[in-house]
Design an enzyme around this catalytic site. Structure first.
Site, PDB file in Angstrom:
ATOM      1  N   ASP A  15      62.685  30.434  55.530  1.00  0.00           N
ATOM      2  CA  ASP A  15      61.376  30.892  55.034  1.00  0.00           C
ATOM      3  C   ASP A  15      60.686  31.852  56.002  1.00  0.00           C
ATOM      4  O   ASP A  15      59.528  31.646  56.384  1.00  0.00           O
ATOM      5  CB  ASP A  15      60.459  29.696  54.759  1.00  0.00           C
ATOM      6  N   GLU A 194      58.127  31.087  43.683  1.00  0.00           N
ATOM      7  CA  GLU A 194      57.502  30.498  44.868  1.00  0.00           C
ATOM      8  C   GLU A 194      57.133  31.612  45.847  1.00  0.00           C
ATOM      9  O   GLU A 194      57.394  32.784  45.619  1.00  0.00           O
ATOM     10  CB  GLU A 194      58.465  29.522  45.568  1.00  0.00           C
TER      11      GLU A 194
END
Length: 552
Positions: A15, A194
């Site tokens: 991420d 997301e």
């Protein structure tokens, strides 16, 4: 000309949120249940990266006691504005409702903001933002306004988990979100949207999101609008980034035909998605994204999700495009004026050692969920670390464990331990772990007539003592322990003097220490470290002389 060899951050570094301040580049990564929370690496040339900060290092900022495996800190966003660094992060307290298809159930996701004037300085106590979803980010508009975005989690069955991207203004004067919440984007047909990030260029707002789920079908989707509130039009070649060349073949392969799955994938970094971007030159930007490397001959990635870089080029239509059609293992960026350090390349193989001879241990090491100062002591014995046994290796609250990331498929770790337990309830030694449900622990335990050396392992929470009554009785004094991974196998060793090594126990399959093997789904990666556990509550102490990790 900087040559990038992906991944640039090996092992569990998912991420990535990339941020540029002058000629300095920073990447913040998720840490999930590992403490301190968030890693921040720094580079001046995109090639050499150094771990410089773990900003969430106080219980007032982050207390993950009781958080589930693969809960905790998800998808931080690092940004900079007018002399201040901003870090947005999610603390996931519950995601037990996540089904294998990742579509149903509740999540308790609390979003916070911390700030600091220095990247490696003290970060503020957190400001609560909201809990409506996860993967939030903060956008600093050129008119001075600040905007907070996050995906909205939908727990209702059949809704595919995603209810849109929420936009709300943040007031730094009031330290809170203010004004209406607007739903600005419903995602593309890839689904599972997301990680929204906003950017602005030439009058357009660009919304970069992750889609496809954080496995083989992962992707990064880009949309744009003249108005921050939308409507947003999708990139003409959606997705912007993915490792998938044929989604139908990948879907078929996931049903059991692994050859079909492989045929549906591009070469190079796999699982490419969850990206952020920053300018390198005017029309040449950097895309930082997560990626995965499967263990040879398998579809399992025990090193976890890593960080890679790609070059994106802005074209005349006002859209950025990946330089190549798919993510590359090697990427060349144009020379940049004013590059302030020579582009020397790090050694390919890591040789790391912690001797516990300083006031603090190396930043590579982390504890689980919390740090309880009473459980760790560097002052009892010079150049040794004392661990006091707390709860069991299955505990989600208070384990005495210190570990680092595994970053290679071929490696060896070693330690020396002095430990005299009273009985079998106290144990200490060397651990290789994915999470509480999947780990192997070469540990010394107490018995009526002394102490024994054996292994306790966990495979999807099933506990095994493979040596049974044949655990090795060992003499008093320090014992050397080692673990290595080679050819997809994990093996343990022990020694009296540290020179002649004896294999102990069975070999363990490395592929099991992976996101793909975890249930229902995992997000971390393989760690190796030292631990002490005492389920009697007597807090038995174990002393460790050093810990080494060497890629071979």
């Amino acid at each position: 000309m900087p040559k990038i060899i992906n991944p640039i951050l090996k092992g569990f570094n998912p991420d990535p949120s990339i941020c540029r301040v002058g000629d300095n580049f920073y990447i913040a990564n998720s840490t999930f249940e590992w403490y301190p929370g968030v890693t921040i690496h720094h580079s001046l040339d995109l090639v050499n990266w150094t771990l410089v900060a773990r900003p969430l290092n106080r219980s007032t900022q982050l207390n993950m006691a009781g958080n589930p495996s693969s809960g905790g800190v998800w998808a931080p966003c690092l940004s900079y504005s007018e002399g201040l660094f901003y870090l947005i992060y999610t603390d996931v307290k519950s995601w037990a409702g996540a089904a294998p298809d990742y579509e149903n159930g509740f999540k308790d996701t609390h979003n916070y903001l911390v700030t600091s004037k220095k990247i490696d300085g003290e970060w503020s106590d957190p400001i609560y933002m909201n809990s409506s979803g996860f993967d939030p980010s903060l956008f600093h508009d050129d008119d001075g306004r600040k905007w907070f975005v996050n995906m909205i989690w939908d727990y209702r069955p059949g809704r595919n988990s995603f209810a849109g991207v929420a936009l709300q203004e943040y007031s730094p004067q009031e330290n809170k979100l203010t004004g209406p919440v607007r739903n600005i984007f419903k995602g593309s047909d890839i689904g599972l949207t997301e990680a929204p990030h906003l950017y602005k260029r030439n009058g357009y707002y660009y919304l970069l999101t992750a889609e496809g789920g954080t496995v083989w079908e992962h992707a990064s989707t880009l949309a744009r609008s003249r108005n921050i509130e939308g409507p947003y039009e999708l990139h003409p070649r959606n997705p912007l980034l993915t490792s998938v060349k044929n989604r139908t073949l990948v879907k078929e392969g996931l049903k059991g035909n692994t050859n079909t799955l492989r045929e549906g994938l591009f070469p190079g970094p796999q699982k490419a998605g969850h990206a952020s971007m920053v300018e390198w030159k005017e029309n040449e930007w950097i895309l930082a994204h997560l990626s995965g490397r499967p263990l040879k001959g398998t579809l399992f990635s025990p090193l976890g999700r890593e960080t890679s870089l790609q070059k994106i080029i802005w074209k005349n239509d006002g859209w950025p495009y990946l330089e190549k059609d798919f993510p590359q293992s090697e990427v060349f960026f144009s020379d940049k004026e004013g590059l302030s350090t020579p582009r020397t390349y790090k050694k390919n193989k890591i040789e790391w050692r912690e001797d516990f001879d300083k006031r603090n241990w190396d930043m590579e090491l982390q504890t689980l969920r919390v740090f309880t100062e009473d459980d760790y002591d560097l002052t009892i014995k010079k150049s040794w670390l004392r661990l006091y046994g707390a709860e069991s290796p299955s505990s989600l609250f208070r384990q005495t464990l210190l570990a680092r990331r595994v970053t290679s498929f071929e490696w060896r770790a070693e330690t020396c331990i002095a430990f005299s337990p009273d009985d079998f309830q106290a144990m200490a030694g060397l651990i290789i772990r994915y999470d509480e449900s999947t780990q192997a622990y070469l540990r010394i335990a107490g018995e009526e007539n002394g102490r024994t050396l054996g292994i306790i392992s966990f495979d999807h929470n099933e506990i095994d003592l493979p040596l049974g009554e044949q655990e090795i009785r060992i003499p008093d004094g320090p014992i050397f322990l080692a673990v290595e991974m080679k050819e997809g196998k994990i093996l343990f060793y022990w020694s009296i003097e540290g020179d002649q090594w004896n294999k102990i126990g069975p070999s363990y399959e490395a592929y099991k220490f992976s996101d793909e093997y975890a249930r229902p789904l995992g997000f971390t990666g393989m760690f190796v470290g030292i631990g002490c556990h005492d389920v009697s509550g007597r807090r038995a102490p174990a002393d460790f002389d050093y810990l080494t990790y060497k890629e071979v």
